[in-house]
Design an enzyme around this catalytic site. Structure first.
Site, PDB file in Angstrom:
ATOM      1  N   HIS A   1       0.846  -1.183   0.000  1.00 55.76           N
ATOM      2  CA  HIS A   1       0.000   0.000   0.000  1.00 55.76           C
ATOM      3  C   HIS A   1       0.883   1.236   0.000  1.00 55.76           C
ATOM      4  O   HIS A   1       2.116   1.152   0.083  1.00 55.76           O
ATOM      5  CB  HIS A   1      -0.950  -0.011   1.201  1.00 55.76           C
ATOM      6  CG  HIS A   1      -2.092  -0.966   1.054  1.00 55.76           C
ATOM      7  ND1 HIS A   1      -3.071  -0.799   0.101  1.00 55.76           N
ATOM      8  CD2 HIS A   1      -2.409  -2.109   1.726  1.00 55.76           C
ATOM      9  CE1 HIS A   1      -3.943  -1.784   0.185  1.00 55.76           C
ATOM     10  NE2 HIS A   1      -3.552  -2.597   1.159  1.00 55.76           N
TER      11      HIS A   1
ATOM     12  N   ASP B   1      -0.422   7.133  -3.167  1.00 57.27           N
ATOM     13  CA  ASP B   1      -1.575   6.776  -3.988  1.00 57.27           C
ATOM     14  C   ASP B   1      -2.025   7.900  -4.915  1.00 57.27           C
ATOM     15  O   ASP B   1      -2.232   7.681  -6.114  1.00 57.27           O
ATOM     16  CB  ASP B   1      -2.767   6.393  -3.093  1.00 57.27           C
ATOM     17  CG  ASP B   1      -2.664   4.986  -2.554  1.00 57.27           C
ATOM     18  OD1 ASP B   1      -1.774   4.239  -3.005  1.00 57.27           O
ATOM     19  OD2 ASP B   1      -3.466   4.629  -1.678  1.00 57.27           O
TER      20      ASP B   1
END
Length: 400
Positions: free
Chosen positions: A150, A180
């Site tokens: 992540h 992200d």
């Protein structure tokens, strides 16, 4: 609401129930549902006027955390079809969608799309003008390419995470903004737009391979430069922009709130010093690192002497570069945010509006969030399936 027909560069026709404007009006995007940077990229393209067809899975594509879909702001502005991509009939549906698209967005691990028969070789052969946009964490190649991860994992390899946090504390996650959304979504969209520009002259699409790791290292460019020039310490909280400098930090107020204080330039720091009553000798010593502890102690005491509201009244809107640290609930009500109309309500949910702004190609604003599969029948009809064929696809479970 009236229907607007939109035709992409490849001359493929889709219809949308929303009024489509913005500089990407006429572009058609097929987005394979995922989490994180892919949906954010899709939202940005939708906000700019592109027609987005999201291919949802029959099982939700999420992090496994319970969440009401009507608050999934990243999902706005799409039409949705739910497919079982392992079903051969669903494969034919996806092929037809991509044949009529300008852009495909996918965020699977490397090799997954190829294993399903939807790799760039297959899809770009069918549609030579296709922009095949791929977003991964570690990239399509390398020892970690197929590893799970992540945002925090990706930026930890770049030096960014190590640099964020208090001097005597541990590295702190900067939400998932750096990886992200900045290094992932924004770089992906930049690559897609660049590929569209190139296609205008070549007539050909191409693969846009966007990795969060790559984007995060690119975002760190100035800091790598400062480090190479011996102008950046590896010690957290020791530099101009990481909270080390007393003139680039947040200070607690008497009511337990905070003010963001950032007068880096001496002329701005002098104005701040005059406004808050900082000792002129400390103002003059702004760039003397040996005096930074003294300046910080003095500023800490001064800012603790008044409430956030009082500091706002004294300093906001001046060249002191001081603003209140607001919660997300408060941000929507700030006068400047309100004056620019930065939030808009859609179906009872407040959405940040699209950015940036354009003088002519004005985006129509946030569009509703679709339910997974809500547009199955209309999308299937758009790509040439008859009512009988659609009923058969539903019967066999190819569509949700």
């Amino acid at each position: 609401m009236r229907y607007i027909a939109t035709i992409g560069e490849q001359g493929r026709l889709f219809e949308s129930k929303e009024k489509i404007m913005g500089p990407l009006s006429g572009m058609t995007v097929v987005e394979l549902a995922g989490v994180g940077p892919g949906p954010m990229a899709g939202m940005l393209l939708a906000d700019l006027g592109a027609t987005i067809i999201r291919v949802d899975r029959l099982e939700p594509a999420n992090l496994g955390v319970p969440f009401d879909a009507r608050f999934d702001v990243h999902a706005r502005g799409r039409r949705s079809i739910a497919l079982d991509l392992k079903n051969s009939s669903s494969a034919e549906i996806l092929f037809r969608l991509v044949d009529r698209a300008d852009i495909l967005i996918e965020g699977f691990r490397p090799g997954v799309m190829e294993g399903l028969g939807f790799g760039p070789d297959e899809l770009c052969a069918r549609n030579p003008g296709l922009i095949y946009a791929r977003i991964t964490g570690f990239g399509q190649t390398g020892p970690l390419a197929k590893a799970a991860g992540h945002d925090l994992n990706f930026i930890s390899l770049t030096g960014a995470l190590e640099a964020i946090g208090e001097r005597d504390g541990k590295p702190l996650p900067p939400l998932n903004l750096v990886g992200d959304y900045a290094a992932g979504s924004l770089y992906l969209v930049m690559g897609v737009l660049a590929a569209l520009v190139e296609r205008a002259s070549s007539g050909l699409g191409q693969v846009v391979d966007s990795a969060i790791l790559d984007g995060a290292i690119s975002l760190m460019s100035v800091f790598y430069g400062l480090r190479a020039g011996d102008a950046w310490s590896l010690q957290r909280g020791d530099n101009y922009l990481d909270g080390g400098a007393p003139f680039y930090d947040s200070y607690e107020t008497s009511d337990g709130r905070y003010m963001a204080v950032a007068p880096i330039e001496p002329k701005f720091f002098r104005q701040l010093g005059e406004k808050i009553g900082l000792d002129p000798a400390l103002v003059a010593a702004q760039l003397d690192r040996s005096r930074w502890p003294d300046i910080r102690r003095a500023m800490t005491e001064i800012f603790k002497s008044r409430s956030q509201k009082e500091w706002i009244e004294l300093l906001e809107g001046t060249d002191c570069c001081v603003t209140p640290v607001l919660t997300m609930d408060e941000a929507r009500h700030h006068p400047h945010v309100q004056s620019r109309g930065l939030f808009r309500q859609v179906d009872g949910v407040w959405h940040p509006v699209s950015a940036p702004r354009f003088s002519r190609s004005i985006a129509s604003g946030p569009a509703p969030i679709p339910r997974a599969g809500q547009d199955n029948s209309t999308i299937l009809a758009d790509v040439g399936f008859s009512e009988t064929e659609i009923a058969a696809l539903q019967e066999e479970g190819a569509v949700g």
